[in-house]
Scaffold this motif. Sequence first.
Motif, short mmCIF file in Angstrom:
data_model
loop_
_atom_site.label_atom_id
_atom_site.label_comp_id
_atom_site.label_asym_id
_atom_site.label_seq_id
_atom_site.Cartn_x
_atom_site.Cartn_y
_atom_site.Cartn_z
N UNK A 197 0.83 -1.20 0.00
CA UNK A 197 0.00 0.00 0.00
C UNK A 197 0.87 1.26 0.00
N UNK A 198 1.90 1.28 0.83
CA UNK A 198 2.80 2.45 0.88
C UNK A 198 3.54 2.62 -0.44
N UNK A 199 3.90 1.53 -1.06
CA UNK A 199 4.66 1.61 -2.31
C UNK A 199 3.78 1.96 -3.51
N UNK A 200 2.51 1.65 -3.45
CA UNK A 200 1.62 1.84 -4.59
C UNK A 200 1.67 3.28 -5.11
N UNK A 201 1.61 4.25 -4.22
CA UNK A 201 1.62 5.65 -4.62
C UNK A 201 3.03 6.18 -4.87
N UNK A 202 4.00 5.70 -4.13
CA UNK A 202 5.35 6.25 -4.20
C UNK A 202 6.24 5.52 -5.20
N UNK A 203 5.90 4.29 -5.56
CA UNK A 203 6.82 3.47 -6.33
C UNK A 203 7.89 2.95 -5.41
N UNK A 204 8.87 2.31 -5.95
CA UNK A 204 9.95 1.78 -5.13
C UNK A 204 11.25 1.83 -5.93
N UNK A 205 12.36 1.82 -5.22
CA UNK A 205 13.67 1.90 -5.87
C UNK A 205 14.55 0.80 -5.30
N UNK A 206 15.26 0.10 -6.18
CA UNK A 206 16.19 -0.95 -5.76
C UNK A 206 17.57 -0.53 -6.23
N UNK A 207 18.50 -0.44 -5.33
CA UNK A 207 19.85 -0.01 -5.65
C UNK A 207 20.78 -1.20 -5.52
N UNK A 208 21.38 -1.61 -6.62
CA UNK A 208 22.24 -2.79 -6.63
C UNK A 208 23.41 -2.64 -5.66
N UNK A 209 24.04 -1.49 -5.63
CA UNK A 209 25.20 -1.31 -4.76
C UNK A 209 24.82 -1.49 -3.30
N UNK A 210 23.73 -0.85 -2.86
CA UNK A 210 23.29 -1.01 -1.47
C UNK A 210 22.94 -2.46 -1.17
N UNK A 211 22.28 -3.12 -2.12
CA UNK A 211 21.90 -4.52 -1.91
C UNK A 211 23.12 -5.42 -1.83
N UNK A 212 24.11 -5.19 -2.69
CA UNK A 212 25.34 -6.00 -2.66
C UNK A 212 26.01 -5.89 -1.31
N UNK A 213 26.16 -4.68 -0.80
CA UNK A 213 26.84 -4.50 0.48
C UNK A 213 26.02 -5.05 1.64
N UNK A 214 24.71 -5.03 1.54
CA UNK A 214 23.89 -5.52 2.65
C UNK A 214 23.90 -7.04 2.73
N UNK A 230 11.75 1.00 -9.98
CA UNK A 230 12.99 1.43 -10.64
C UNK A 230 14.07 0.43 -10.27
N UNK A 231 14.62 -0.23 -11.26
CA UNK A 231 15.73 -1.16 -11.04
C UNK A 231 17.01 -0.47 -11.47
N UNK A 232 17.98 -0.48 -10.59
CA UNK A 232 19.25 0.14 -10.89
C UNK A 232 20.32 -0.96 -10.85
N UNK A 233 20.36 -1.75 -11.93
CA UNK A 233 21.27 -2.88 -11.95
C UNK A 233 22.35 -2.75 -13.00
N UNK A 234 22.30 -1.72 -13.79
CA UNK A 234 23.32 -1.55 -14.81
C UNK A 234 22.85 -1.92 -16.19
N UNK A 235 22.08 -3.02 -16.32
CA UNK A 235 21.65 -3.49 -17.63
C UNK A 235 22.82 -3.41 -18.60
#
Length: 132
Positions: free
Chosen positions: A10-27, A60-65
């Motif tokens: 529900x929170x994401x529906x209006x705002x969308x969401x962002x995935x950052x590969x660098x943050x995910x890799x380090x986490x 929004x996917x930020x993976x480099x493609x």
Amino acid sequence: LRAALPNVLLALKEKGTRHDLIDAVFSLGNEDDLVRLVARVEALQWDLARDLLARGVSVTLETGFWTRAERNACRAGAAAVGARAIVHFCDAPVEELMRRVAARNAALPADSSRVRPEYIAEWAAVRAARGG
């Protein structure tokens, strides 16, 4: 992750969401092989993105493609769940990426991970291996 998904939709529906590969890799950590780690993160991100897209959430996917094949696979995956993919691809020389990483690290917010410059060289090797 899947168990928490209904709670955040529900929170994401209006705002969308962002995935950052660098943050995910380090986490994720606990992985010495950068290529394998990036592949794990990209697979997790795409799995979540498909679920969100199928529910009408902007992603929004930020993976480099790195390659045209990856960009085409993204478009096809989005279409398979009834979504439209818009891919923005910006290419920059490794020297420019190194400059950007140095600037990013110099003004790093407290909640962000530092990018080690040697990661850029490793990334360039992975990109070249993928034909990007």
